[in-house]
Design an enzyme around this catalytic site. Structure first.
Site, PDB file in Angstrom:
ATOM      1  N   ASN A   1      -3.368   4.131   1.714  1.00 43.80           N
ATOM      2  CA  ASN A   1      -4.391   4.705   0.857  1.00 43.80           C
ATOM      3  C   ASN A   1      -3.681   5.796   0.066  1.00 43.80           C
ATOM      4  O   ASN A   1      -3.146   6.732   0.639  1.00 43.80           O
ATOM      5  CB  ASN A   1      -5.526   5.280   1.724  1.00 43.80           C
ATOM      6  CG  ASN A   1      -6.632   5.915   0.916  1.00 43.80           C
ATOM      7  OD1 ASN A   1      -6.501   7.051   0.480  1.00 43.80           O
ATOM      8  ND2 ASN A   1      -7.726   5.204   0.757  1.00 43.80           N
ATOM      9  N   SER A   2      -3.657   5.659  -1.255  1.00 47.45           N
ATOM     10  CA  SER A   2      -2.780   6.481  -2.087  1.00 47.45           C
ATOM     11  C   SER A   2      -3.119   7.965  -2.027  1.00 47.45           C
ATOM     12  O   SER A   2      -4.251   8.361  -1.722  1.00 47.45           O
ATOM     13  CB  SER A   2      -2.837   6.017  -3.543  1.00 47.45           C
ATOM     14  OG  SER A   2      -2.350   4.711  -3.677  1.00 47.45           O
ATOM     15  N   GLN A   3      -2.121   8.771  -2.344  1.00 48.02           N
ATOM     16  CA  GLN A   3      -2.275  10.221  -2.429  1.00 48.02           C
ATOM     17  C   GLN A   3      -3.405  10.554  -3.404  1.00 48.02           C
ATOM     18  O   GLN A   3      -3.429  10.058  -4.539  1.00 48.02           O
ATOM     19  CB  GLN A   3      -0.957  10.814  -2.906  1.00 48.02           C
ATOM     20  CG  GLN A   3      -0.954  12.316  -3.044  1.00 48.02           C
ATOM     21  CD  GLN A   3       0.394  12.805  -3.558  1.00 48.02           C
ATOM     22  OE1 GLN A   3       1.165  12.048  -4.122  1.00 48.02           O
ATOM     23  NE2 GLN A   3       0.667  14.084  -3.372  1.00 48.02           N
TER      24      GLN A   3
END
Length: 199
Positions: free
Chosen positions: A50-52
């Site tokens: 889950n991206s930054q």
């Protein structure tokens, strides 16, 4: 978090508002939810993350989604970006998320359903097909995986006018296509993503 975009009606930043309306923790595995407030990528399985949050916000601001837009979300993962995009388009829009890993498709669909945004859905990527050409062209395309070169298959699915944000060889690229179909490319900093793979 990059340049703040403001609506003409009251000065609200739509991306910041979407982040408040669609909390990240609802799109993380249980063991990662305590870390939802950390500005870093978090694992969701199958070598994916889950991206930054800061990166997601940067991408969404470059994309400039408007209410009513038709949006393709390539690499939907846990469904967070699909849900954020759906919030930005509103019910008059449409969002199609596409994910390669079957278990993440199921996970993402459950997470997305909990947000009660039926104008968005997540599809399992088809063998040999990048994106979701069946319902092209899209006003906006978000790609949350790194391509080695500009993906022509996704360019073919972009409307005119339209915008696509895609990491290419480490650079965040913005494609702006005008009404005549001419595309302008610009780069917006260095980022790291998992590789973009065709099913």
């Amino acid at each position: 978090m990059g340049q703040t975009l403001r609506c003409l009606t009251g000065g609200v930043d739509p991306v910041r508002y979407a982040f408040s309306a669609i909390p990240r923790e609802g799109f993380l595995p249980p063991e990662e939810r305590d870390f939802a407030g950390f500005d870093e990528p978090l694992p969701i399985g199958h070598g994916q993350t889950n991206s930054q949050p800061r990166t997601v916000a940067d991408m969404l601001r470059l994309l400039q989604v408007s209410p009513g837009d038709k949006v393709l979300d390539v690499g939907s993962g846990s469904g967070w970006t699909t849900a954020l995009l759906a919030h930005l388009t509103g019910p008059e829009g449409m969002v199609i998320g596409v994910e390669l890993e079957p278990s993440l498709v199921r996970f993402g669909r459950r997470n997305l359903a909990a947000t009660d945004q039926p104008w968005a859905r997540i599809e399992k990527a088809r063998p040999g097909v990048l994106g979701w050409p069946d319902q092209a062209a899209y006003d906006r395309i978000l790609v949350s995986a790194e391509a080695e070169a500009m993906p022509g298959e996704l360019m073919d699915q972009l409307a005119a006018p339209g915008r696509m944000v895609v990491p290419v060889a480490g650079l965040m690229m913005l494609v702006e296509r005008n009404e005549t179909g001419t595309a302008r490319l610009s780069s917006h900093g260095w980022y790291r993503f998992v590789p973009l793979r065709k099913p």
